[in-house]
Motif scaffolding. Sequence first.
Motif, PDB file in Angstrom:
ATOM      1  N   ASP A  32       0.985  -1.590  -0.193  1.00 43.93           N
ATOM      2  CA  ASP A  32      -0.100  -0.181   0.104  1.00 43.93           C
ATOM      3  C   ASP A  32       1.019   1.482  -0.307  1.00 43.93           C
ATOM      4  O   ASP A  32       0.475   2.304   0.419  1.00 43.93           O
ATOM      5  CB  ASP A  32      -0.788  -0.049   1.371  1.00 43.93           C
ATOM      6  N   ALA A  33       1.980   1.386  -0.623  1.00 48.95           N
ATOM      7  CA  ALA A  33       2.955   2.212  -0.807  1.00 48.95           C
ATOM      8  C   ALA A  33       2.144   3.353  -1.343  1.00 48.95           C
ATOM      9  O   ALA A  33       1.456   3.493  -1.824  1.00 48.95           O
ATOM     10  CB  ALA A  33       4.108   1.845  -0.844  1.00 48.95           C
ATOM     11  N   VAL A  34       2.902   4.224  -0.945  1.00 48.90           N
ATOM     12  CA  VAL A  34       2.320   6.112  -1.529  1.00 48.90           C
ATOM     13  C   VAL A  34       3.963   7.265  -2.073  1.00 48.90           C
ATOM     14  O   VAL A  34       4.651   6.900  -1.508  1.00 48.90           O
ATOM     15  CB  VAL A  34       1.893   6.726  -0.819  1.00 48.90           C
ATOM     16  N   HIS A  35       4.071   7.603  -2.938  1.00 50.12           N
ATOM     17  CA  HIS A  35       5.208   8.079  -3.889  1.00 50.12           C
ATOM     18  C   HIS A  35       4.088   9.661  -4.202  1.00 50.12           C
ATOM     19  O   HIS A  35       2.976  10.382  -5.149  1.00 50.12           O
ATOM     20  CB  HIS A  35       4.742   7.531  -4.381  1.00 50.12           C
ATOM     21  N   TYR A  36       4.211  10.693  -3.315  1.00 47.67           N
ATOM     22  CA  TYR A  36       3.889  12.105  -3.168  1.00 47.67           C
ATOM     23  C   TYR A  36       4.422  12.468  -4.008  1.00 47.67           C
ATOM     24  O   TYR A  36       5.967  12.414  -4.103  1.00 47.67           O
ATOM     25  CB  TYR A  36       3.449  12.844  -2.271  1.00 47.67           C
ATOM     26  N   PHE A  37       4.050  14.016  -4.797  1.00 47.93           N
ATOM     27  CA  PHE A  37       5.121  13.991  -5.757  1.00 47.93           C
ATOM     28  C   PHE A  37       4.448  15.851  -6.006  1.00 47.93           C
ATOM     29  O   PHE A  37       2.838  15.952  -5.113  1.00 47.93           O
ATOM     30  CB  PHE A  37       4.831  14.256  -6.918  1.00 47.93           C
ATOM     31  N   PRO A  38       5.166  17.107  -6.462  1.00 50.39           N
ATOM     32  CA  PRO A  38       4.698  17.997  -6.625  1.00 50.39           C
ATOM     33  C   PRO A  38       4.321  17.854  -7.035  1.00 50.39           C
ATOM     34  O   PRO A  38       3.160  17.395  -8.038  1.00 50.39           O
ATOM     35  CB  PRO A  38       5.625  19.651  -6.574  1.00 50.39           C
ATOM     36  N   ALA A  39       3.173  18.699  -7.008  1.00 50.72           N
ATOM     37  CA  ALA A  39       1.778  19.830  -8.210  1.00 50.72           C
ATOM     38  C   ALA A  39       2.334  19.656  -9.914  1.00 50.72           C
ATOM     39  O   ALA A  39       3.706  20.092 -10.052  1.00 50.72           O
ATOM     40  CB  ALA A  39       0.672  20.677  -8.455  1.00 50.72           C
ATOM     41  N   GLY A  40       2.017  18.925 -11.088  1.00 53.84           N
ATOM     42  CA  GLY A  40       2.047  19.127 -12.303  1.00 53.84           C
ATOM     43  C   GLY A  40       2.667  17.768 -12.966  1.00 53.84           C
ATOM     44  O   GLY A  40       2.221  17.831 -14.419  1.00 53.84           O
ATOM     45  N   LEU A  41       2.580  16.657 -12.140  1.00 61.28           N
ATOM     46  CA  LEU A  41       2.425  15.216 -12.981  1.00 61.28           C
ATOM     47  C   LEU A  41       1.171  14.929 -13.167  1.00 61.28           C
ATOM     48  O   LEU A  41       0.134  15.066 -12.170  1.00 61.28           O
ATOM     49  CB  LEU A  41       3.485  14.192 -12.170  1.00 61.28           C
ATOM     50  N   PRO A  42       1.085  14.254 -14.215  1.00 62.64           N
ATOM     51  CA  PRO A  42      -1.014  13.369 -14.563  1.00 62.64           C
ATOM     52  C   PRO A  42      -0.723  11.937 -13.543  1.00 62.64           C
ATOM     53  O   PRO A  42       0.410  11.668 -12.384  1.00 62.64           O
ATOM     54  CB  PRO A  42      -1.040  12.938 -15.121  1.00 62.64           C
ATOM     55  N   GLU A  43      -2.033  11.874 -12.550  1.00 62.24           N
ATOM     56  CA  GLU A  43      -2.614  10.819 -11.688  1.00 62.24           C
ATOM     57  C   GLU A  43      -1.187  10.872 -10.855  1.00 62.24           C
ATOM     58  O   GLU A  43      -0.944   9.836 -10.747  1.00 62.24           O
ATOM     59  CB  GLU A  43      -2.117   9.218 -12.818  1.00 62.24           C
TER      60      GLU A  43
END
Length: 150
Positions: A32-43
């Motif tokens: 159930d891992a999650v990889h968060y990113f800054p705004a600007g990438l899809p999905e």
Amino acid sequence: MRQAQYAALIRRYFDACNAADYDALVSCFTPDAVHYFPAGLPEIPWRSAQTIAAKWVWCVENLGSQWTIEKILVSHDSPEAVIEWTHWKGKLGTALRGDEWYVFDEQTGLIKEIRAYYASPADKEVTINELVDFDYSGRGYHLEPQGDRS
């Protein structure tokens, strides 16, 4: 010593990314891992070991992605680490630098969360530049400046 194990896992994860090895990538994460990113990438964010693995394989195949680890720092008193990296996009002739904060599952020793931060200009279209869908309030982050500095 968990510090050495966490650092070794991050290096194994980057080796799997560079090899576009889906199974090796999945093996680095809790299901159930999650990889968060800054705004600007899809999905985003990417949720699940399978999704994270598939997305990085896509990047290698379509962007010519390769990554280098510049620095790794592992906490001495919590299951966390931070790294500095460079993401080389060979087919585009560009690169991106940034940092990632890792949270490990203490039972399995696997990665359960990554929060990516890019060395890039701020997005002037948003009020607060932050990771998309990350629970800042629930994690105890400041939601406004502290003290009167005016």
